[in-house]
Enzyme design. Structure first.
Site, PDB file in Angstrom:
ATOM      1  N   ASP A  97      -6.869  -8.423   4.217  1.00 15.12           N
ATOM      2  CA  ASP A  97      -6.123  -9.191   3.501  1.00 15.12           C
ATOM      3  C   ASP A  97      -5.486 -10.432   3.991  1.00 15.12           C
ATOM      4  O   ASP A  97      -4.896 -11.108   3.581  1.00 15.12           O
ATOM      5  CB  ASP A  97      -4.996  -8.356   3.061  1.00 15.12           C
ATOM      6  CG  ASP A  97      -5.212  -7.222   1.913  1.00 15.12           C
ATOM      7  OD1 ASP A  97      -6.023  -7.438   1.288  1.00 15.12           O
ATOM      8  OD2 ASP A  97      -4.596  -6.155   2.047  1.00 15.12           O
ATOM      9  N   ARG A 130       1.534   4.454  -2.879  1.00 10.42           N
ATOM     10  CA  ARG A 130       1.269   5.708  -2.837  1.00 10.42           C
ATOM     11  C   ARG A 130       2.540   6.686  -2.857  1.00 10.42           C
ATOM     12  O   ARG A 130       2.459   7.765  -3.194  1.00 10.42           O
ATOM     13  CB  ARG A 130       0.585   5.872  -1.222  1.00 10.42           C
ATOM     14  CG  ARG A 130      -0.914   5.537  -1.397  1.00 10.42           C
ATOM     15  CD  ARG A 130      -1.278   5.063   0.089  1.00 10.42           C
ATOM     16  NE  ARG A 130      -2.702   4.594   0.212  1.00 10.42           N
ATOM     17  CZ  ARG A 130      -3.366   3.649  -0.296  1.00 10.42           C
ATOM     18  NH1 ARG A 130      -2.480   2.487  -1.039  1.00 10.42           N
ATOM     19  NH2 ARG A 130      -4.516   3.244  -0.328  1.00 10.42           N
ATOM     20  N   ARG A 160     -13.713  -6.900 -11.428  1.00  7.70           N
ATOM     21  CA  ARG A 160     -13.791  -6.165 -10.104  1.00  7.70           C
ATOM     22  C   ARG A 160     -14.407  -4.935 -10.260  1.00  7.70           C
ATOM     23  O   ARG A 160     -14.397  -4.292 -11.127  1.00  7.70           O
ATOM     24  CB  ARG A 160     -12.377  -6.007  -9.707  1.00  7.70           C
ATOM     25  CG  ARG A 160     -11.674  -7.413  -9.227  1.00  7.70           C
ATOM     26  CD  ARG A 160     -10.016  -7.149  -8.730  1.00  7.70           C
ATOM     27  NE  ARG A 160     -10.307  -6.666  -7.500  1.00  7.70           N
ATOM     28  CZ  ARG A 160      -9.278  -6.337  -6.342  1.00  7.70           C
ATOM     29  NH1 ARG A 160      -8.074  -6.588  -7.115  1.00  7.70           N
ATOM     30  NH2 ARG A 160      -9.066  -5.945  -5.315  1.00  7.70           N
ATOM     31  N   SER A 162       0.795  -1.434  -0.063  1.00  5.82           N
ATOM     32  CA  SER A 162      -0.065   0.106   0.024  1.00  5.82           C
ATOM     33  C   SER A 162       0.836   1.241   0.080  1.00  5.82           C
ATOM     34  O   SER A 162       0.601   2.203  -0.768  1.00  5.82           O
ATOM     35  CB  SER A 162      -0.756   0.275   1.161  1.00  5.82           C
ATOM     36  OG  SER A 162      -1.979  -1.122   1.190  1.00  5.82           O
ATOM     37  N   GLN A 196      -8.793   2.330  -0.735  1.00  9.64           N
ATOM     38  CA  GLN A 196      -8.613   2.727  -2.285  1.00  9.64           C
ATOM     39  C   GLN A 196      -9.716   3.569  -2.367  1.00  9.64           C
ATOM     40  O   GLN A 196      -9.403   4.664  -3.186  1.00  9.64           O
ATOM     41  CB  GLN A 196      -9.011   1.390  -2.819  1.00  9.64           C
ATOM     42  CG  GLN A 196      -7.888   0.322  -2.724  1.00  9.64           C
ATOM     43  CD  GLN A 196      -8.116  -1.095  -3.498  1.00  9.64           C
ATOM     44  OE1 GLN A 196      -9.243  -1.047  -4.192  1.00  9.64           O
ATOM     45  NE2 GLN A 196      -6.970  -1.913  -3.537  1.00  9.64           N
ATOM     46  N   ARG A 198     -12.520 -14.625  -2.249  1.00  7.17           N
ATOM     47  CA  ARG A 198     -11.531 -15.108  -1.436  1.00  7.17           C
ATOM     48  C   ARG A 198     -12.317 -16.256  -0.180  1.00  7.17           C
ATOM     49  O   ARG A 198     -11.811 -17.243   0.044  1.00  7.17           O
ATOM     50  CB  ARG A 198     -10.808 -14.278  -0.711  1.00  7.17           C
ATOM     51  CG  ARG A 198      -9.713 -13.793  -1.587  1.00  7.17           C
ATOM     52  CD  ARG A 198      -8.843 -12.626  -1.007  1.00  7.17           C
ATOM     53  NE  ARG A 198      -7.804 -12.310  -1.830  1.00  7.17           N
ATOM     54  CZ  ARG A 198      -6.940 -11.317  -1.570  1.00  7.17           C
ATOM     55  NH1 ARG A 198      -7.256 -10.403  -0.723  1.00  7.17           N
ATOM     56  NH2 ARG A 198      -6.011 -10.968  -2.621  1.00  7.17           N
TER      57      ARG A 198
END
Length: 417
Positions: free
Chosen positions: A304, A10, A108, A6, A155, A335
């Protein structure tokens, strides 16, 4: 473990729209950040080669310096790249962009970003009224707004903050629960006029008008990658493992809270701050684990890590319950369904629910023919399960691990010697 994914995304994005040079130490050289870098290069940003162990330099082009690319922008398998790019590009007045990705990313949902951006005046078109890539972004003058996000998603929040940098007027983003806050920390470090307030940091206010300035960013190790070793160290008899330089941002440490609930033998050593992010070393030793229960209140802090925690649950005596996890159905794969399917093939007793899993532990897993189904976190979770199963397993599409952890398989082999 490799640099935080992440933070790596960025650092590249904010460096590209800053003035001057941004130096990044520890950037994750995996497929997802490479997709972000490729998109930024295609729009005129200069980014040095990204290789393991090497410092990365980004020469910024300023807040409005990104140019219309010659070709479609390919986001690969990276949902972070696509969603943050939508916010970054929506306000590039008069410029046109098309974003696509691999077959998984094209399935997605993107409405969660495109719809709140439309409130600010963005024009984003694509399949299913802009829900699925390929997506076309026609840059428009944006206006500040007060936006409540339907899900606690870093996000979505980050895309809105990127759009807000060049909007007319202030933008407030209000989340239902606090998601990971790397964007807020880093934007402030780069010079943005940003305030965080409200209950538990759920209200973020950004006032446009300030230029961003290039910075030196030190990327800590990714706690989502460390999670595989923490669970493996807790489960493998005789294990004693220290994972160094792990980011301990409180919006990311849900995995440690659940492992504590399981009475795992974990110590946090050498706590410190590195470039505005809390960091520490994590030592884990083998011991018996108790079953766990958690729901949506903790989900933003460990979304996650659900696949590897579902593996851990298989080795607890008693039933573990994961709820409030419907967000996992729209990740790289579904998942929840994939972990239920693959662990059941190994003999686990799992019941799948609309928003989670019930896992009755204590059954001996056996080797099986497994498949990551192209998901990096599934691949690494199944590797830990297979290591503890009776008999050999094979794992199809194991290369998916390279999305976030290119050295996973070699490090697993080293630790097993």
């Amino acid at each position: 473990v490799p640099g935080d994914k992440s933070i790596s995304h960025r650092a590249l994005l904010f460096g590209a729209i800053s003035e001057g040079t941004t130096t990044i130490d520890g950037l994750l050289p995996a497929e997802d950040p490479l997709s972000t870098a490729a998109c930024l290069r295609a729009m005129g940003a200069s980014i040095s080669p990204i290789r393991a162990g090497e410092i990365v330099q980004v020469e910024g082009v300023g807040l409005d310096g990104l140019q219309e690319p010659d070709d479609v922008l390919d986001c690969g398998n990276s949902g972070t790249t696509m969603r943050l790019m939508l916010g970054l590009l929506a306000g590039r007045k008069g410029r046109h962009f098309v974003l696509t990705g691999d077959s998984s990313l094209r399935r997605r949902p993107m409405h969660r970003v495109s719809q709140p951006l439309a409130v600010m005046g963005a024009t984003i078109q694509g399949r299913d009224a802009g829900n699925f890539a390929p997506l076309a972004v026609q840059g428009q003058p944006l206006r500040g707004a007060v936006i409540g996000t339907p899900v606690a998603s870093a996000q979505v929040k980050s895309a809105l903050l990127l759009a807000a940098l060049t909007a007319e007027g202030s933008t407030s983003v209000i989340e239902p629960a606090q998601s990971r806050d790397h964007s807020e920390r880093m934007l402030r470090a780069f010079g943005a006029d940003l305030e965080v307030g409200g209950e538990l940091g759920r209200h973020i206010l950004l006032r446009p008008g300030r230029s961003l300035r290039g910075q030196t960013v030190v990327v800590p190790g990714d706690i989502s990658s460390a999670a595989f070793w923490l669970v493996a160290g807790a489960l493998v008899p005789g294990a004693d493992l220290t994972v160094e330089n792990v980011g301990l941002n409180p919006t990311r440490t849900g995995i440690l809270e659940v492992l504590e609930q399981m009475e795992a033998q974990i110590e946090v050593l050498n706590r410190r701050d590195v470039a505005g992010e809390p960091v520490g070393d994590l030592r884990v030793t083998h011991g018996p684990l108790k079953p766990f229960r958690f729901g949506e209140e903790i989900m933003p802090r460990l979304v996650d890590e659900v696949p590897i925690l579902s593996v851990a649950a298989c080795f607890c005596d008693g039933e573990s319950r994961i709820s409030g996890a419907s967000e996992l159905r729209v990740k790289e794969t579904d998942r929840l369904a994939v972990m239920a399917r693959q662990l059941t093939a190994m003999g686990a007793e799992i019941e799948e629910h609309a928003d989670g899993l019930s896992i009755r532990g204590g059954r001996q897993l056996h080797g099986a023919r497994l498949d990551s189904e192209t998901d990096h976190r599934i691949a690494m979770s199944l590797a830990v399960a297979a290591m503890l199963a009776k008999g050999n397993s094979s794992l199809a599409r194991s290369e998916a691990a390279a999305v976030s952890y290119p050295e996973f398989w070699s490090e697993l082999e080293r630790l097993r010697c």
